[in-house]
Enzyme design. Structure first.
Site, PDB file in Angstrom:
ATOM      1  N   LYS A  46       0.849  -1.206   0.000  1.00 57.68           N
ATOM      2  CA  LYS A  46       0.000   0.000   0.000  1.00 57.68           C
ATOM      3  C   LYS A  46       0.881   1.252   0.000  1.00 57.68           C
ATOM      4  O   LYS A  46       2.072   1.178   0.317  1.00 57.68           O
ATOM      5  CB  LYS A  46      -0.926  -0.011   1.218  1.00 57.68           C
ATOM      6  CG  LYS A  46      -0.193   0.103   2.561  1.00 57.68           C
ATOM      7  CD  LYS A  46      -1.146  -0.083   3.748  1.00 57.68           C
ATOM      8  CE  LYS A  46      -0.384   0.043   5.061  1.00 57.68           C
ATOM      9  NZ  LYS A  46      -1.191  -0.385   6.205  1.00 57.68           N
ATOM     10  N   ARG A 144     -10.605   0.507  15.416  1.00 57.55           N
ATOM     11  CA  ARG A 144     -10.642   1.238  14.156  1.00 57.55           C
ATOM     12  C   ARG A 144     -11.757   0.625  13.322  1.00 57.55           C
ATOM     13  O   ARG A 144     -12.879   0.523  13.789  1.00 57.55           O
ATOM     14  CB  ARG A 144      -9.251   1.137  13.495  1.00 57.55           C
ATOM     15  CG  ARG A 144      -8.951   2.222  12.514  1.00 57.55           C
ATOM     16  CD  ARG A 144      -7.498   2.187  12.044  1.00 57.55           C
ATOM     17  NE  ARG A 144      -7.129   0.935  11.388  1.00 57.55           N
ATOM     18  CZ  ARG A 144      -5.928   0.720  10.832  1.00 57.55           C
ATOM     19  NH1 ARG A 144      -4.999   1.641  10.874  1.00 57.55           N
ATOM     20  NH2 ARG A 144      -5.665  -0.428  10.247  1.00 57.55           N
ATOM     21  N   TYR A 276      17.289  30.502   6.518  1.00 58.64           N
ATOM     22  CA  TYR A 276      16.039  31.111   6.983  1.00 58.64           C
ATOM     23  C   TYR A 276      16.035  31.232   8.493  1.00 58.64           C
ATOM     24  O   TYR A 276      16.356  30.278   9.209  1.00 58.64           O
ATOM     25  CB  TYR A 276      14.849  30.236   6.567  1.00 58.64           C
ATOM     26  CG  TYR A 276      14.492  30.338   5.101  1.00 58.64           C
ATOM     27  CD1 TYR A 276      14.092  31.547   4.545  1.00 58.64           C
ATOM     28  CD2 TYR A 276      14.547  29.218   4.290  1.00 58.64           C
ATOM     29  CE1 TYR A 276      13.753  31.628   3.192  1.00 58.64           C
ATOM     30  CE2 TYR A 276      14.213  29.285   2.944  1.00 58.64           C
ATOM     31  CZ  TYR A 276      13.811  30.503   2.404  1.00 58.64           C
ATOM     32  OH  TYR A 276      13.477  30.577   1.082  1.00 58.64           O
TER      33      TYR A 276
HETATM   34  C1  LIG Z   1      -0.429  -1.445   6.943  1.00 58.51           C
HETATM   35  C2  LIG Z   1      -1.083  -2.692   7.369  1.00 58.51           C
HETATM   36  C3  LIG Z   1      -0.325  -3.859   7.591  1.00 58.51           C
HETATM   37  C4  LIG Z   1       1.192  -3.863   7.583  1.00 58.51           C
HETATM   38  O1  LIG Z   1       1.653  -3.303   8.798  1.00 58.51           O
HETATM   39  P1  LIG Z   1       3.219  -3.250   9.149  1.00 58.51           P
HETATM   40  O2  LIG Z   1       3.244  -2.737  10.546  1.00 58.51           O
HETATM   41  O3  LIG Z   1       3.837  -2.263   8.196  1.00 58.51           O
HETATM   42  O4  LIG Z   1       3.757  -4.602   8.995  1.00 58.51           O
HETATM   43  C5  LIG Z   1      -1.007  -5.032   7.852  1.00 58.51           C
HETATM   44  N1  LIG Z   1      -2.360  -5.060   7.909  1.00 58.51           N
HETATM   45  C6  LIG Z   1      -3.124  -3.951   7.737  1.00 58.51           C
HETATM   46  C7  LIG Z   1      -4.611  -4.067   7.815  1.00 58.51           C
HETATM   47  C8  LIG Z   1      -2.516  -2.734   7.472  1.00 58.51           C
HETATM   48  O5  LIG Z   1      -3.268  -1.644   7.301  1.00 58.51           O
END
Ligand SMILES: *Cc1c(COP(=O)(O)O)cnc(C)c1O
Length: 383
Positions: A46, A144, A276
């Protein structure tokens, strides 16, 4: 389009990323070892593979035998399908109203977390005379998305009766992305998941394929592995338990180098204010170098007066505020540095190394955010 995008039009600027797809595969193999042969590993790609490039990384993982992939959004799944990536593609939270057609078109396997959503996907699939594989998400403590645990059995019964859907299994998510000190929260979630899976309505799902573990579950909670696991951050070379644990202790390799070159060297006198807001005043005569990278590339402004880079294997501190396109560094102790010298913002240079974990520490955030924020205008080279 070449199969592997090489340096693109931005390569005139000497600032780029090198992404080691074989390193990602090595970390994927580490996840496979941890869960053993009976458990499927579906890499999480993702957010453009956490900023590193979902298409080339997914290709490398598929070539290494990954049985499926996970994306966050329908659009991410569509991008991978258009790049010719086939096989199961799980969709975490992208089943939003209006996305049903794209989910079918791109053959995505969504997590379902409410019945309105399930019914609308069912109607759509039926109208197309299709059956869509899906998982039911239950909240075991993340607070969630997901059906509340007491409602799971009923939701499963309803969804199994809906035409056009094929229920593949139950999924949940661990709230501690971390090796929590007492481990009681994760242990509670794992026990609750096991109790839920033992309910008759759920045991009846044929060839069930249940999942709970992210990277933390894979590394620290073997009872969370169930039928398939979803590693994200560990693939990209960081421990989910940073700063308590480090990638090396987990047997993970770094997969990203961030490189640039010095574009200007100047010597300034004691008392010279820099950048800056004049947030740094040179206490002594100082040699400063400019590097063509800044917060416009994801080199976070929190690295102002805090970060460091490597030049000729030596550390050079960031002086003053990181700008949008430029950052000043102190090369007083590196007299061999010149215009054109290679600068390592992330990765190894000789015996020293700056990893995404260390950069996250300077920014007081997590390694996930460091790589997700790597700017779109950085040229990416895939090794
Ligand atoms: C992002 C995500 C993962 C992976 O999590 P990591 O901590 O990066 O291994 C797994 N399951 C879901 C539902 C997620 O949203």
């Amino acid at each position: 389009m070449p199969a592997t995008p090489m340096i693109d039009q931005w390569s005139i600027r000497p600032t780029w990323l090198e992404i080691d797809c074989q390193g990602v595969v090595s970390n994927y193999n580490r996840a496979k070892e941890r869960v053993g042969s009976g458990v499927a590993v579906f890499p999480v790609v993702k957010a453009d593979a956490y900023g590193l490039g979902a298409v080339p990384i997914s290709r490398a993982l598929k070539a290494a035998g990954a049985p499926g992939l996970c994306v966050g959004l329908v659009e991410e799944g569509a991008t991978l399908r258009k790049a010719g990536i086939d096989g199961p593609m799980v969709l975490f939270a992208g089943l939003t109203p209006g996305s049903e057609e794209s989910i079918l078109d791109h053959d995505l396997t969504p997590f379902l977390y409410d019945l309105v959503q399930a019914r609308s996907l069912s109607r759509f699939a039926q109208s197309r005379q299709r059956r869509v594989g899906c998982y039911v998400k239950v909240d075991t403590g993340m607070g969630r998305i997901g059906f509340p645990a007491p409602e799971l059995a009923r939701a499963v019964a309803v969804i199994q009766a809906l035409p056009g859907l094929r229920l593949l299994g139950i999924v949940s998510h661990l709230a501690w992305g971390d090796e929590e000190p007492s481990a009681t929260v994760s242990a509670g979630q794992i026990s609750q998941m096991q109790t839920l899976l033992a309910q008759p309505e759920i045991e009846r799902i044929s060839k069930a394929h249940h999942s709970l573990a992210n990277s933390a579950g894979i590394l620290y909670h073997s009872r969370s592995h169930l039928d398939w696991v979803r590693p994200g951050i560990m693939l990209y070379g960081a421990s989910p338990a940073h700063p308590r644990r480090h990638a090396q202790e987990e047997g993970l390799v770094a997969v990203v180098r961030w490189l640039s070159r010095i574009i200007q060297v100047r010597t300034v006198e004691a008392g010279t204010p820099l950048g800056y807001g004049h947030s740094h005043i040179c206490r002594k005569k100082t040699i400063i170098a400019q590097i063509p990278v800044g917060y416009g590339d994801g080199y976070n402004r929190l690295l102002s007066n805090r970060g460091a880079v490597l030049i000729h294997g030596k550390r050079a501190s960031v002086l003053g505020r990181v700008c949008m396109d430029l950052t000043s560094i102190d090369i007083t102790e590196i007299p061999e540095a010149r215009t054109g010298s290679l600068v390592t913002l992330l990765g190894a240079d000789r015996t020293d190394f700056i990893g995404i974990e260390q950069m996250a520490g300077w920014m007081q955030t997590i390694p996930y955010e460091v790589i997700c924020n790597l700017g779109k205008r950085l040229a990416r080279r895939y090794l």
